[in-house]
Design a protein around this motif. Structure first.
Motif, PDB file in Angstrom:
ATOM      1  N   SER A 152      -4.009  29.741 -29.772  1.00  0.00           N
ATOM      2  CA  SER A 152      -3.584  29.414 -28.403  1.00  0.00           C
ATOM      3  C   SER A 152      -2.212  28.734 -28.388  1.00  0.00           C
ATOM      4  CB  SER A 152      -4.621  28.529 -27.720  1.00  0.00           C
ATOM      5  OG  SER A 152      -4.592  27.232 -28.282  1.00  0.00           O
ATOM      6  N   LYS A 153      -1.760  28.243 -29.514  1.00  0.00           N
ATOM      7  CA  LYS A 153      -0.462  27.569 -29.558  1.00  0.00           C
ATOM      8  C   LYS A 153       0.644  28.427 -30.166  1.00  0.00           C
ATOM      9  CE  LYS A 153      -1.790  23.567 -27.825  1.00  0.00           C
ATOM     10  NZ  LYS A 153      -1.362  23.132 -26.501  1.00  0.00           N
ATOM     11  N   CYS A 154       0.356  29.704 -30.394  1.00  0.00           N
ATOM     12  CA  CYS A 154       1.424  30.610 -30.860  1.00  0.00           C
ATOM     13  C   CYS A 154       2.500  30.683 -29.780  1.00  0.00           C
ATOM     14  CB  CYS A 154       0.862  32.019 -31.077  1.00  0.00           C
ATOM     15  SG  CYS A 154      -0.218  32.175 -32.511  1.00  0.00           S
ATOM     16  N   ILE A 155       3.760  30.817 -30.211  1.00  0.00           N
ATOM     17  CA  ILE A 155       4.787  31.069 -29.201  1.00  0.00           C
ATOM     18  C   ILE A 155       5.156  32.546 -29.280  1.00  0.00           C
ATOM     19  CG2 ILE A 155       5.694  28.696 -29.212  1.00  0.00           C
ATOM     20  CD1 ILE A 155       8.130  29.796 -30.790  1.00  0.00           C
ATOM     21  N   ASN A 156       5.518  33.151 -28.152  1.00  0.00           N
ATOM     22  CA  ASN A 156       5.945  34.547 -28.218  1.00  0.00           C
ATOM     23  C   ASN A 156       7.182  34.788 -27.368  1.00  0.00           C
ATOM     24  OD1 ASN A 156       4.180  34.148 -26.076  1.00  0.00           O
ATOM     25  ND2 ASN A 156       3.705  36.334 -25.904  1.00  0.00           N
ATOM     26  N   ALA A 158      -6.878  38.348 -27.341  1.00  0.00           N
ATOM     27  CA  ALA A 158      -7.939  38.070 -26.369  1.00  0.00           C
ATOM     28  C   ALA A 158      -7.528  36.997 -25.359  1.00  0.00           C
ATOM     29  CB  ALA A 158      -9.209  37.625 -27.110  1.00  0.00           C
ATOM     30  N   LEU A 159      -6.415  36.290 -25.643  1.00  0.00           N
ATOM     31  CA  LEU A 159      -5.961  35.240 -24.725  1.00  0.00           C
ATOM     32  C   LEU A 159      -5.500  35.861 -23.418  1.00  0.00           C
ATOM     33  CD1 LEU A 159      -3.707  33.065 -27.086  1.00  0.00           C
ATOM     34  CD2 LEU A 159      -5.927  32.390 -26.130  1.00  0.00           C
ATOM     35  N   PRO A 160      -5.832  35.237 -22.286  1.00  0.00           N
ATOM     36  CA  PRO A 160      -5.395  35.793 -20.998  1.00  0.00           C
ATOM     37  C   PRO A 160      -3.871  35.917 -20.944  1.00  0.00           C
ATOM     38  CG  PRO A 160      -6.926  33.938 -20.681  1.00  0.00           C
ATOM     39  CD  PRO A 160      -6.634  34.006 -22.131  1.00  0.00           C
ATOM     40  N   SER A 161      -3.161  34.934 -21.519  1.00  0.00           N
ATOM     41  CA  SER A 161      -1.697  34.912 -21.421  1.00  0.00           C
ATOM     42  C   SER A 161      -1.027  36.028 -22.215  1.00  0.00           C
ATOM     43  CB  SER A 161      -1.179  33.568 -21.922  1.00  0.00           C
ATOM     44  OG  SER A 161      -1.586  33.384 -23.269  1.00  0.00           O
ATOM     45  N   SER A 162      -1.719  36.608 -23.178  1.00  0.00           N
ATOM     46  CA  SER A 162      -1.076  37.616 -24.009  1.00  0.00           C
ATOM     47  C   SER A 162      -1.241  39.020 -23.451  1.00  0.00           C
ATOM     48  CB  SER A 162      -1.634  37.559 -25.438  1.00  0.00           C
ATOM     49  OG  SER A 162      -2.929  38.109 -25.464  1.00  0.00           O
ATOM     50  N   LYS A 163      -1.985  39.104 -22.384  1.00  0.00           N
ATOM     51  CA  LYS A 163      -2.267  40.458 -21.863  1.00  0.00           C
ATOM     52  C   LYS A 163      -1.208  40.957 -20.887  1.00  0.00           C
ATOM     53  CE  LYS A 163      -7.035  40.296 -23.117  1.00  0.00           C
ATOM     54  NZ  LYS A 163      -8.345  39.867 -22.788  1.00  0.00           N
TER      55      LYS A 163
END
Lengths: 319, 319
Positions: free
Chosen positions: B97-101, B314-319
């Motif tokens: 959850s703390k990965c930056i992209n 699976a994170l909402p923010s990555s979709k």
């Protein structure tokens, strides 16, 4: 060897050549009159001969032929001529009698041998050059030749030397100074900073870290030099002092716990080295209630050279 | 992040960039299909962007845009974009959850954050990259997420990681590999020899020296690497193995005596690293009756990357 008016002492180590011109007084004692520097054994690009005579050329031009006494790595397998290590226990007389001498450019050249010992853990240890300070310290007071004493010689390699009844009994080497240089120049611990200044508080923090922990923590503690910077506990400049404290603390800790001597049964530890480094070792020793006394390294070295010189010229073979 | 057919994992440390092309299976698990190497963070002369895309160019040419997941020093202050350290205890979910992209050349780039902890002696410790192996090891068996375990990750910096109920509880760094490199390349201990071969007996001698002595003797023992050569007890080639034993012995000794865990109360130590190094650590652990099990590093790393990848997509923010 004829009696000359001047004599040169050369401490020729791995990194530096340090030459000292001494005047021979009428009573044959020596007075330091000049000094010069050149490249260490590892850095010589021309021959040792050329490096030496280039370095002392001003003195030769002025005073003619001068005997040259050399000690340090110049007498090792990577030096000019190899001298065997003298096994401990050993004395001034033993060392002077095992000097090798030869002629070069019509100058008398003498190389003082190094010293070796075998420790209780079956390891060998060796030194070349530092024995001169030990011999000088023995000359400094007649009390030094009575009983057991511990001398600490901080430098690239710290030597802890046990002296018993005027003889070098045994010694141990710690690579403290060399490790410091390796770590500040080549490791990820610290960013190169030529303007780092000494910070006593950070130094003590480092020393306490290795000295107060149950185990010394050297292996698992070294990385704190980096992590303390990452978390703002040390500036880059302070990290130099912290690392220095950590290494010196580790060195003193090993001396406090050495199997070969018991500090509680030895009087003052005698510290002989470059002034700043001697102060740092003293700081750590004092903080842990170890009595110590600092000696001025150039005075002690000259006393040592004087002693070897007197012994050597008195030998039948040197006349 | 759209679902792709391929994904690249990049372990980008100080000295090396290691890239792994993985095929995304229909069930979204990953299969390693190719790998490539390039320059470490410290060695990059052009931009990080150019170094990365030069390295993965053959894959991009063949498969088009591929998401790239990076971990290691590339996320540090000397890397491409800095990610904060996640404080321990921490889990797979926290890390993902703390990965930056961000986007680069129209490719999705993800940087996995490092992990930090505060030890009982008030020191901080940090890691970047190794957390992937820990996460992979946790995936390897459901038993690994129950109770307390110790993982040893030998490398340039050994990481000893304590895992408790599926979370990274704390860890300690030892600069064992880096010290070995510094000492063989820059110290007076050993003459450079690119053909030195491993000698088990000398290795064990070195390990025993630091492990069997009362004090660890690291500081006052290191010089034996040189003195044992001078006195014919070790050849130059054997001295490499002796030094390696001495350093690994010192590292294992500190782990055996660590305040943060008690080996007697932990099951097998899990060793995950390059094969030769893992064998050497195991040798020392076994010789001191510490149970251990070696895991195959590339398999464990892929499991770890797979776990982070699954969590991330699976994170909402990555979709």
């Amino acid at each position: 060897m004829l009696i000359h008016k001047y004599v040169v002492a050369v401490d020729w180590g791995t990194s530096h050549l340090r030459a000292f011109l001494c005047k021979v007084n009428d009573d044959k004692t020596l007075t330091l009159t000049d000094n010069a520097k050149s490249l260490g054994v590892n850095k010589v690009v021309n021959s040792f001969e050329k490096t030496l005579f280039d370095c002392i050329a001003p003195w030769v031009n002025k005073y003619g032929k001068i005997p040259v006494f050399m000690m340090g790595q110049i007498g090792s397998s990577i030096g000019w001529k190899e001298t065997s290590y003298l096994p401990c226990p050993t004395s001034l007389e033993d060392i002077a009698s095992k000097c090798i001498n030869f002629s070069c450019n019509d100058h008398d050249i003498v190389i003082v041998p190094g010293v070796s010992c075998r420790l209780s853990n079956d390891n060998y240890d060796v030194m070349r050059g530092e024995e001169l300070q030990v011999l000088g310290w023995l000359q400094q007071s007649s009390q030094h030749s009575i009983g057991t004493h511990l001398i600490c010689l901080p430098g690239t390699h710290t030597k802890w030397v046990l002296v018993k009844d005027g003889k070098i009994e045994l010694f141990k080497t710690a690579m403290t100074g060399e490790l410091f240089d390796l770590l500040i120049n080549h490791s990820i611990l610290i960013k190169k900073n030529n303007n780092a200044t000494f910070d006593l508080c950070s130094f003590q923090k480092g020393a306490d870290f290795t000295l107060k922990s149950e185990l010394g923590s050297f292996t698992h503690g070294l990385f704190s030099v980096r992590s303390k910077q990452l978390f703002g506990e040390l500036t880059n400049s302070q990290a130099y002092s912290y690392l220095s404290g950590l290494l010196i603390g580790s060195d003193v800790r090993a001396a406090m716990n050495a199997e070969e001597w018991q500090l509680s049964q030895i009087g003052d530890v005698s510290v002989i080295g470059e002034n700043k480094l001697s102060q740092q070792f003293s700081q750590v020793l004092k903080a842990h209630d170890i009595k110590m006394k600092i000696y001025e390294v150039s005075e002690i070295t000259l006393l040592g050279f004087n002693a070897v010189y007197q012994q050597f010229i008195a030998l039948p073979s040197s006349k």
